[in-house]
Design an enzyme around this catalytic site. Structure first.
Site, PDB file in Angstrom:
ATOM      1  N   LEU A  15       0.827  -1.209   0.000  1.00 45.35           N
ATOM      2  CA  LEU A  15       0.000   0.000   0.000  1.00 45.35           C
ATOM      3  C   LEU A  15       0.862   1.260   0.000  1.00 45.35           C
ATOM      4  CD1 LEU A  15      -2.807   1.417   0.402  1.00 45.35           C
ATOM      5  CD2 LEU A  15      -2.476   1.085   2.868  1.00 45.35           C
ATOM      6  N   THR A 109       1.941   4.314  13.963  1.00 41.83           N
ATOM      7  CA  THR A 109       1.470   4.956  15.204  1.00 41.83           C
ATOM      8  C   THR A 109       1.294   3.943  16.336  1.00 41.83           C
ATOM      9  OG1 THR A 109      -0.790   4.825  14.330  1.00 41.83           O
ATOM     10  CG2 THR A 109       0.364   6.925  14.094  1.00 41.83           C
ATOM     11  N   TYR A 137       5.510  -6.224  16.941  1.00 39.39           N
ATOM     12  CA  TYR A 137       5.637  -5.378  15.745  1.00 39.39           C
ATOM     13  C   TYR A 137       6.055  -3.968  16.144  1.00 39.39           C
ATOM     14  CZ  TYR A 137       4.179  -2.734  11.584  1.00 39.39           C
ATOM     15  OH  TYR A 137       4.147  -1.895  10.489  1.00 39.39           O
ATOM     16  N   LYS A 141       9.464  -1.714  15.243  1.00 47.49           N
ATOM     17  CA  LYS A 141       9.428  -0.376  14.642  1.00 47.49           C
ATOM     18  C   LYS A 141      10.186   0.642  15.504  1.00 47.49           C
ATOM     19  CE  LYS A 141       7.208  -0.886  10.775  1.00 47.49           C
ATOM     20  NZ  LYS A 141       7.882  -0.577   9.497  1.00 47.49           N
ATOM     21  N   THR A 165      -0.482   7.663  10.117  1.00 46.30           N
ATOM     22  CA  THR A 165      -1.722   7.236  10.751  1.00 46.30           C
ATOM     23  C   THR A 165      -2.336   6.107   9.925  1.00 46.30           C
ATOM     24  OG1 THR A 165      -3.790   8.053  11.690  1.00 46.30           O
ATOM     25  CG2 THR A 165      -3.157   8.944   9.531  1.00 46.30           C
TER      26      THR A 165
END
Length: 313
Positions: A15, A109, A137, A141, A165
């Protein structure tokens, strides 16, 4: 970056990565390199080293990651922390050793504490406990953010980290079992319309509020920050506004052209009451989102019909 700069987009089929490639092309950047996961396993240090030594990219957008919803995060926590740590470490270190001019790392986020005040400010990082369901996860990050900061401090590199976001748009995941709320609702309403269903069921009460950013806007922000921002502080990317799930369902119903009812299954969980990012820093740097939710939903729905619905059926 200039239009001759060699730019590597890691994760170009997802994406985010696909949106960055589209936006780079739109802005006249033509010297873009990428590899599919079959061509280059980013978890393999030797393969990543060989790729960087061969291609020598000048700029890197690190959008590659192992991602999934709550179910996947719960079932495969080891995979999520291992794969993401390997991907990030291999790319960031290879970028340093091959003299990459600048790297942009895409976080999430979910790095912010579960109970952090709203809207989420950048300084809330590491001030509280994470949401347990996606902690592996999120920790991966956070490690990526700290790795970029540490390389900047020790080696004088220019690596920046951004926290987008909730995203939606082309190449989204529309699988009802693993997708996020917006693409799942697009598919639900379209299938209800096709099947003349009397109602569409939406989980929860409809009262939780979420923020949604069109993926091409995120790509535009990433390119803007690559060209205009240097620093160790993370930068949120969002629209600075949110909407209730009930309102979102109503908008998607209208876009799809569904005429039945919406029923809320209040036996199902609502999740976090609100999740909104503070975008003051981004706005002060000179960037604002331009795609309205209504326009973005139209684009996302049209892409779903042309690309995904034909495959599903």
């Amino acid at each position: 970056m200039n239009n001759k700069s060699k730019i590597y987009v890691a994760g170009h089929r997802g994406l985010v990565g696909s949106a960055i490639v589209r936006m780079l092309n739109k802005k006249g950047y033509k010297n873009i390199v990428f590899r599919t996961s079959k061509e280059l396993d980013l978890r393999d240090k030797f393969a990543v080293d060989s790729f960087f030594a061969e291609e020598k990219p000048e700029f890197v957008f690190l959008a590659a990651a192992k991602v999934g919803g709550i179910v996947a995060n719960n079932q495969y926590p080891a995979d999520f922390i291992r794969d993401n740590l390997l991907i990030q470490t291999n790319i960031i270190d290879a970028a340093y050793r091959n003299n990459v001019k600048k790297l942009l790392f895409l976080g999430s986020t979910c790095i912010y504490p579960k109970l952090a005040p709203q809207p989420l400010k950048e300084e809330y990082l590491l001030t509280g406990l994470l949401e347990p369901t996606n902690e592996p996860y999120a920790i991966a990050k956070i490690a990526g953010i700290k790795m970029c900061e540490s390389y900047n401090r020790q080696y004088g590199t220019e690596y920046i980290s951004v926290m987008p976001t909730n995203l939606y748009g082309e190449n989204d995941n529309f699988d009802l079992h693993t997708s996020h709320v917006l693409p799942a609702l697009i598919r639900k309403f379209h299938e209800a319309k096709e099947n003349n269903a009397e109602f569409v069921e939406v989980w929860g009460t409809g009262t939780p509020k979420r923020e949604f950013l069109y993926a091409d806007d995120l790509a535009d922000a990433c390119i803007y920050l690559m060209n205009n921002y240097t620093g160790n502080e993370i930068v949120n990317i969002g629209v600075g506004e949110d909407i209730s799930i009930k309102e979102l369902a109503g908008k998607i119903k209208k876009v799809v052209g569904y005429t039945g009812e919406i029923k809320f299954d209040t036996t199902k969980p609502d999740g976090t009451p609100r999740k909104l990012v503070d975008v003051k820093k981004l706005n002060l740097l000179g960037w604002r989102a331009t795609t309205t939710l209504d326009d973005g939903l139209e684009k996302a729905y049209n892409w779903f019909i042309e690309n995904e619905f034909t495959k599903i059926n």
